[in-house]
Design an enzyme around this catalytic site. Structure first.
Site, PDB file in Angstrom:
ATOM      1  N   LYS A 127      31.824   6.584 177.200  1.00  0.00           N
ATOM      2  CA  LYS A 127      32.461   5.352 177.697  1.00  0.00           C
ATOM      3  C   LYS A 127      31.687   4.853 178.914  1.00  0.00           C
ATOM      4  CE  LYS A 127      37.001   3.471 179.049  1.00  0.00           C
ATOM      5  NZ  LYS A 127      38.441   3.754 179.247  1.00  0.00           N
TER       6      LYS A 127
ATOM      7  N   SER B 109      41.927   0.941 176.815  1.00  0.00           N
ATOM      8  CA  SER B 109      40.669   0.325 177.164  1.00  0.00           C
ATOM      9  C   SER B 109      39.440   0.987 176.529  1.00  0.00           C
ATOM     10  CB  SER B 109      40.492   0.375 178.684  1.00  0.00           C
ATOM     11  OG  SER B 109      40.424   1.724 179.132  1.00  0.00           O
TER      12      SER B 109
ATOM     13  N   SER C  71      44.836   4.688 177.559  1.00  0.00           N
ATOM     14  CA  SER C  71      43.555   4.196 177.040  1.00  0.00           C
ATOM     15  C   SER C  71      42.739   5.150 176.173  1.00  0.00           C
ATOM     16  CB  SER C  71      42.683   3.725 178.192  1.00  0.00           C
ATOM     17  OG  SER C  71      43.110   2.467 178.613  1.00  0.00           O
TER      18      SER C  71
HETATM   19  N1  GLN Z   1      46.695  -0.598 179.111  1.00  0.00           N
HETATM   20  C1  GLN Z   1      46.918  -0.021 180.388  1.00  0.00           C
HETATM   21  C2  GLN Z   1      46.386  -0.946 181.459  1.00  0.00           C
HETATM   22  O1  GLN Z   1      45.985  -1.998 181.125  1.00  0.00           O
HETATM   23  C3  GLN Z   1      46.268   1.345 180.466  1.00  0.00           C
HETATM   24  C4  GLN Z   1      44.809   1.264 180.583  1.00  0.00           C
HETATM   25  C5  GLN Z   1      44.182   2.623 180.748  1.00  0.00           C
HETATM   26  O2  GLN Z   1      44.746   3.639 180.375  1.00  0.00           O
HETATM   27  N2  GLN Z   1      43.000   2.631 181.321  1.00  0.00           N
HETATM   28  O3  GLN Z   1      46.370  -0.648 182.609  1.00  0.00           O
END
Ligand code: GLN
Length: 484
Positions: free
Chosen positions: A75, A150, A174
């Site tokens: 990532k 994400s 995410s």
């Molecule tokens: N969807 C959540 C956010 O937008 C979690 C994102 C994540 O776990 N990085 O913050």
């Protein structure tokens, strides 16, 4: 070769049935063939192949570890020495990391190959990969739908067989939510299990890196490399790392599986609910005992998170100011103007929204009303889990309330987007380990994810419970049509 799991590839590499260079090249070819998925932000074939050659030399000398020669997609939130590391943002579009994150360092030491840097929501803020400066990622199960976020690039890459495995990070879901939306196995470890050093910070008290793979066995192999104490991360825990692959086959007869009433109510798609019910049936056949548990504060998890995570983000992101690295606005009057233009031009809309919410929640007049209140709620949410785990060994439920949705479907409605993580966010607030595994498909052929939540540092049990299910089901073996 592309159909093989990490465990199978590692075996083939050690038996010298294939070289790491051939394998890496095969995946690089697929990455360029399926460029339209937009799963990668940066690919650097020369760097990857140089690592593959070094791995082949190690294999020839018989000095290989379990991951030597295996290409892993990383990532783009992990700093990797010499690699462009953007975190999905324009503000880091020209940033070449000068050092390795601990996670990258550990994969390198294990002899794995960095296959490229995967696309992601900007600063990991999102549930659909639509906030990336580098464009949205397609879900290989339906190219008009989102892969989740994400860690959407990592998810699409592994699902489409552009990489045998990838890393992700999970602040509120995410790793698990994109795994659910693309038919993968994703594990968010307990807070403190995997070093955050060199992993660009979003919300430091919630962020945790982990593996995204096709099977629980592969997740165990990756976690074996990633887990462990790191003196460079003050929140990493000094605690022995078990061999996660050693207990995968353990019997689960008598295992107490807790079903939280709150995870099966309103908002859960009926087809997802049916698939989870069927999985519960499989677990009963494996000898597990089902008990009902309660997580009464779970409805407060999303609002609590959307105070705390933006508060931490507003502080963490203050370092991106155009001074030492990253993007700088080309024209400005004075220093303050340079800061403000750099940030106005360098950050996208969602990141700005979070910085504003976070700054507001932390401001002197509102700190007690929002930030402090949310901290108290966080404790209550964690206490719910502690009580639930008095009655059960693992908690089971859906990962995401729906299957993959169309691109654009929720971009105008942040709250609808935030609710994608309704079942995952409380796990981060409590610091517990959580996992998503493939558990079926909806009528449109889109994957459904099953979530398993464990006690603190009980990753070995989660992997065991996931592996046993994967031995009696074949959902995780399904390949998106057209990508086999
Ligand atoms: N969807 C959540 C956010 O937008 C979690 C994102 C994540 O776990 N990085 O913050």
């Amino acid at each position: 070769m592309i159909e093989k799991t990490v465990a199978e590839l590692a075996k083939a590499l050690r038996a010298r049935e294939i070289s790491s260079v051939e394998l890496t090249q095969a995946f690089l070819d697929r990455i360029s063939r399926y460029k339209a998925l937009n799963a990668f932000i940066t690919v650097d074939a020369n760097r990857s192949l140089a690592q593959a050659r070094a791995a082949d030399a190690r294999l020839a000398k018989g000095e290989a570890g379990p991951l030597t020669g295996v290409p892993i997609a990383q990532k783009d939130i992990f700093c990797a020495d010499g690699w462009r590391t953007t975190c999905g943002s324009k503000i880091l579009s020209n940033f070449i990391a000068p050092y390795d994150a601990t996670t990258i360092e550990k994969f390198n030491a294990a002899g794995a190959v960095v296959l490229g840097k995967t696309n992601m929501d900007e600063f990991a803020m999102g549930s659909s990969n639509e906030t990336s400066f580098y464009g949205p990622v397609q879900n290989p199960w339906d190219v008009e739908s989102v892969p989740g976020g994400s860690s959407g690039g990592s998810a699409a890459a592994v699902a489409a067989r552009l990489a045998p495995a990838a890393t992700g990070t999970d602040t509120g879901g995410s790793i698990r939510q994109p795994a659910a939306l693309t038919n993968l196995t994703g594990l968010k470890p307990s807070y403190g299990r995997v070093s955050r050093y060199g992993m660009i910070a979003f919300a430091s008290s919630l962020d945790q890196g982990g593996p995204m793979t096709r099977t629980a066995e592969d997740a165990a192999l990756l976690l074996n490399v990633m887990a462990g104490f790191d003196p460079r991360d003050s929140t990493s825990l000094e605690r022995p790392v078990p061999d996660y692959a050693a207990t995968l086959d353990a019997d689960i007869r008598g295992l107490r599986v807790g079903l939280p009433r709150e995870y099966f109510g309103e908002g859960l798609n009926a087809e997802v609910a049916r698939a989870i019910e069927a999985a519960i049936g499989e677990y009963k056949k494996l000898g597990a005992q089902v008990v009902e548990v309660e997580l009464p504060n779970s409805k407060l998890a999303v609002p609590c998170y959307y105070v705390l995570a933006p508060a931490e983000a507003s502080s963490n992101l203050s370092r991106f100011d155009g001074v030492r690295y990253g993007y700088r606005a080309p024209e400005y009057d004075d220093l303050i103007d340079m800061y403000s233009k750099t940030r106005a031009e360098g950050f996208g809309a969602e990141v700005k929204r979070r910085i504003m919410i976070g700054t507001y929640a932390l401001s002197a007049g509102y700190y007690d009303a929002y930030y402090l209140k949310a901290q108290k709620l966080r404790r209550l949410i964690a206490d719910d889990f502690t009580r639930a785990f008095e009655k059960c060994d693992v908690i089971l439920g859906p990962t995401s309330p729906t299957t993959a949705f169309k691109r654009g479907a929720k971009t105008d409605d942040p709250v609808a987007m935030y609710l994608s993580d309704i079942y995952t966010i409380s796990v981060n607030l409590a610091g517990l380990p959580g996992m998503s595994i493939p558990a079926g498909f909806d009528i449109k052929g889109l994957p459904i994810g099953l979530q398993l939540i464990g006690k603190y540092f009980d990753e070995a049990r989660l992997l065991n419970v996931a592996h046993r299910y994967q031995q009696v089901t074949d959902w995780h073996d399904r390949v998106p049509p057209g990508f086999d």
